[in-house]
Each structure stands twice: as structure tokens, then as C-alpha cells.
Design a protein around this motif. Sequence first.
Motif, short mmCIF file in Angstrom:
data_model
loop_
_atom_site.label_atom_id
_atom_site.label_comp_id
_atom_site.label_asym_id
_atom_site.label_seq_id
_atom_site.Cartn_x
_atom_site.Cartn_y
_atom_site.Cartn_z
N LEU A 86 0.81 -1.21 0.00
CA LEU A 86 0.00 0.00 0.00
C LEU A 86 0.85 1.27 0.00
O LEU A 86 0.34 2.36 -0.22
N GLN A 87 2.15 1.13 0.26
CA GLN A 87 3.07 2.24 0.14
C GLN A 87 3.76 2.27 -1.23
O GLN A 87 4.54 3.17 -1.51
N GLY A 88 3.47 1.27 -2.05
CA GLY A 88 4.08 1.24 -3.38
C GLY A 88 5.42 0.55 -3.44
O GLY A 88 6.12 0.64 -4.46
N PHE A 89 5.80 -0.18 -2.36
CA PHE A 89 7.02 -0.98 -2.43
C PHE A 89 6.77 -2.22 -3.27
O PHE A 89 5.67 -2.77 -3.29
N PRO A 90 7.81 -2.72 -3.95
CA PRO A 90 7.65 -3.97 -4.70
C PRO A 90 7.52 -5.14 -3.74
O PRO A 90 8.01 -5.09 -2.59
N PRO A 91 6.87 -6.23 -4.16
CA PRO A 91 6.64 -7.37 -3.26
C PRO A 91 7.92 -8.01 -2.72
O PRO A 91 7.89 -8.62 -1.65
N ASP A 92 9.03 -7.86 -3.43
CA ASP A 92 10.27 -8.52 -2.99
C ASP A 92 11.13 -7.63 -2.10
O ASP A 92 12.24 -8.02 -1.74
N TRP A 93 10.65 -6.43 -1.74
CA TRP A 93 11.42 -5.56 -0.85
C TRP A 93 11.25 -6.05 0.59
O TRP A 93 10.15 -6.11 1.10
N ARG A 94 12.34 -6.44 1.21
CA ARG A 94 12.29 -7.04 2.55
C ARG A 94 12.61 -6.01 3.62
O ARG A 94 13.47 -5.15 3.42
N PHE A 95 11.96 -6.14 4.76
CA PHE A 95 12.13 -5.20 5.87
C PHE A 95 12.72 -5.94 7.06
O PHE A 95 12.26 -7.02 7.43
N ALA A 96 13.74 -5.34 7.68
CA ALA A 96 14.43 -5.96 8.81
C ALA A 96 13.69 -5.70 10.11
O ALA A 96 13.00 -4.70 10.27
N GLY A 97 13.87 -6.64 11.07
CA GLY A 97 13.31 -6.46 12.40
C GLY A 97 12.01 -7.20 12.61
O GLY A 97 11.50 -7.90 11.72
N GLY A 98 11.46 -7.05 13.82
CA GLY A 98 10.17 -7.65 14.16
C GLY A 98 9.02 -6.84 13.61
O GLY A 98 9.21 -5.86 12.87
N LYS A 99 7.81 -7.24 13.96
CA LYS A 99 6.62 -6.62 13.38
C LYS A 99 6.57 -5.12 13.64
O LYS A 99 6.29 -4.33 12.73
N THR A 100 6.85 -4.70 14.87
CA THR A 100 6.79 -3.27 15.19
C THR A 100 7.82 -2.49 14.40
O THR A 100 7.52 -1.45 13.81
N ALA A 101 9.06 -2.97 14.37
CA ALA A 101 10.12 -2.27 13.64
C ALA A 101 9.83 -2.23 12.15
O ALA A 101 10.07 -1.21 11.47
N ARG A 102 9.30 -3.30 11.61
CA ARG A 102 9.01 -3.36 10.18
C ARG A 102 7.88 -2.40 9.82
O ARG A 102 7.98 -1.66 8.83
N TYR A 103 6.81 -2.40 10.62
CA TYR A 103 5.70 -1.51 10.29
C TYR A 103 6.11 -0.04 10.45
O TYR A 103 5.69 0.81 9.67
N ARG A 104 6.93 0.24 11.44
CA ARG A 104 7.38 1.62 11.62
C ARG A 104 8.15 2.09 10.38
O ARG A 104 7.99 3.22 9.93
N GLN A 105 8.97 1.22 9.82
CA GLN A 105 9.69 1.58 8.59
C GLN A 105 8.72 1.80 7.43
O GLN A 105 8.87 2.75 6.66
N VAL A 106 7.73 0.92 7.32
CA VAL A 106 6.75 1.04 6.23
C VAL A 106 5.96 2.33 6.37
O VAL A 106 5.84 3.13 5.43
N GLY A 107 5.40 2.55 7.57
CA GLY A 107 4.52 3.70 7.76
C GLY A 107 5.22 5.03 7.61
O GLY A 107 4.59 6.03 7.23
N ASN A 108 6.51 5.07 7.92
CA ASN A 108 7.26 6.33 7.82
C ASN A 108 7.92 6.54 6.47
O ASN A 108 8.55 7.58 6.25
N ALA A 109 7.78 5.59 5.57
CA ALA A 109 8.49 5.65 4.29
C ALA A 109 7.86 6.65 3.33
O ALA A 109 6.67 6.96 3.42
#
Length: 335
Positions: free
Chosen positions: A281-304
Motif C-alpha cells: 500500500l506504500q508502493g514498495f515492490p513485493p520482494d522488498w524485505r524489511f528488517a526487524g520484528g513486526k513493530t520495527a518493520r511496520y514503523r519503517q513502512v509507515g514512515n516511508a
Amino acid sequence: MGDLTFVDVCSGAGGLALGLERAGFVPRLLLDIEQYACDTLKVNRPHWKVLNADLLDFDPMDHPEVYDVDLLAAGLPRVQSSATVTRRSSDTEIRLIQATAYLVHAVQPRALVIENVPTLVDEESLAPVRDFLHKELEHLGYELTWFILNASDFGVPQDRKQGILVAVKHRWAGAFLPPRPTVHQHLSVGAALAPSMRSGGWPDADRWAAQATSVAPTLVGGSKTHGGPDFGPSGTKAKWRRMGVYTKSFGNEPPGPDFKWDPSLGNDGLVRITVDQTALLQGFPPDWRFAGGKTARYRQVGNAAPPPVGKALGQAVAQALQTPSPPHAGYTSSP
């Protein structure tokens, strides 16, 4: 002119940098204070030079590769608007804007892009910030253009407004034009997430997608002091529930073949979206991987910054910098 180069500060999960890469820019250095964000950048682009550091402590003399670049990009932490702008919680955000301006003094890129909240463009309480940037940049030979973009106009299935400052050296400033929308019809949540929702064998995926016909509300990543992953304020959660989405937590994986989607059952009948799906929903490609646990990953997504918006900005800057002897249009600014 050969490959255009850029330095990206406060890079986060790399949304702006990925967009600039797609626009033909080559990174010299990416900087972020968060280790998980740096890990995300390294796992997706091992060849990028990534520095885990605080912009407030960054000394460009220790990193000569940042000199003589075409673009300095900064997806800075969101400044607070209205009455909150003078509170202590905003001190760091304001100082990071100032540090970016001072870095321009040292690096002298041909262009600067700052991405932030839309209120930075036109809200009266933030006029001192705009005035500071004009004072610091105009005497260095930059012309400033302020504007607001909505990510939904660039193929991102989200209502996400972004305040943008583009400052371009006089030689190329007359050729710069803010990017125009790239889509005539907004991509809906259902269309964006349907393939992922089907991936676990959920039989109701298409039925759910058919009614999720709007773009998503703005995703908000929060901060270290904000708590865990969150769908946002009550009004935002209500919009998600109208699309049949559970809003108290994120799922760990797409729904399986046994899940029955039935909003009439209340929370038990609502579908959970995953952090990986919020990245879509942020427009990242499906193969873009995010490091960390759920909280850290969502924080990166939401702030991107959404990559498609980054690409559009990069293309607009590149067109200006690659225009031979551009006409001089003079100073431009939104109110």
C-alpha cells in the motif's frame, strides 16, 4: 551528462532512494540513525553504501563521496504543525531540517529534495521553517519550489499527501516543473492486495477485494515513543472497518482457506492485513524485505516515502538537470 548521483539522508526503509534509483540516479551514500532501517537497505541493495549515523552528527569531510553530487534527498521525520510546532517534541525534527540546510552549504548539490508533511508547505505556524530554508538556500544560488503531492495520483493505493521542497541551482531552476499525476484512475486497496490475499488459499479473497474499492487511509508509522504497530486514529480505523479490515492488530500471514470473512460477525469476521501488505500500500515492490520484528518493520513502512512518488520527483529533477541551457523562470513558491 553521465549518471546522475545522489546522497540520501534520513533514508528510512529506502522508499525515496528506490524511487530515485528507478529515475536513473545512482546513490553515493545513504544515511539513517535506525539500525533496522540500515539493515533493510543493505539486504535489498548490498552494493549501496549505507551509514548508520545521526544526521545531526554527520561531518561530510569524513565522507568525501558526498561532494559533487547532483541531488541531496532528505525524507525527514515529520515536523509537528499548528500549536505543537514549538513544543520540545518538535525540536529534533526542526534541527534535522536545519542540519539538511547546513549540509547543502557543504555539499553544494545541484538540487535538493525535502519530503515532509503537507503543512510544511503552507501552514502559517511553519512559516519560520520555510523562511529559514529560503534564507539559507537562496544566497547559495538555489531557487525554491514548494508543492504538495498525493501518492494516490502516482499509482500508490493510499491517500497520502506529502509536502515537498525542491531547490535547484539557478542554472537549471528554470527547467524544473513539479511532477504531474501519472494515473487517471486511483488504484484501490482491493486491486492492490488481491494477489496477496489469494496467496494463502483464502476463498473469499476476490469477494473482499471487490468491495475494497477506495484507496487506503494514510499509514502512520509512529516513533519509538508511540508504541506498537497501529492503524491510526479512530476516524482512520473506521475507514478500514468499512473495507472489512480488522484494526486492532496486523496479521502475521495472509488468511488461509478456512477463514470466513463476514463483517456481520464483528471483529471475528474481519480480515487482518499484514505488514508486508501495508508495504504494498506504500508502493514498495513485493520482494522488498524489511528488517526487524513486526513493530520495527511496520514503523519503517509507515514512515516511508512511497517509491513511485520518489521516482516521479527524481524524473522531474533529472529532466531539469539534463536540459541544455534551460530558460530561466525565476523564483517560484507556493504561498
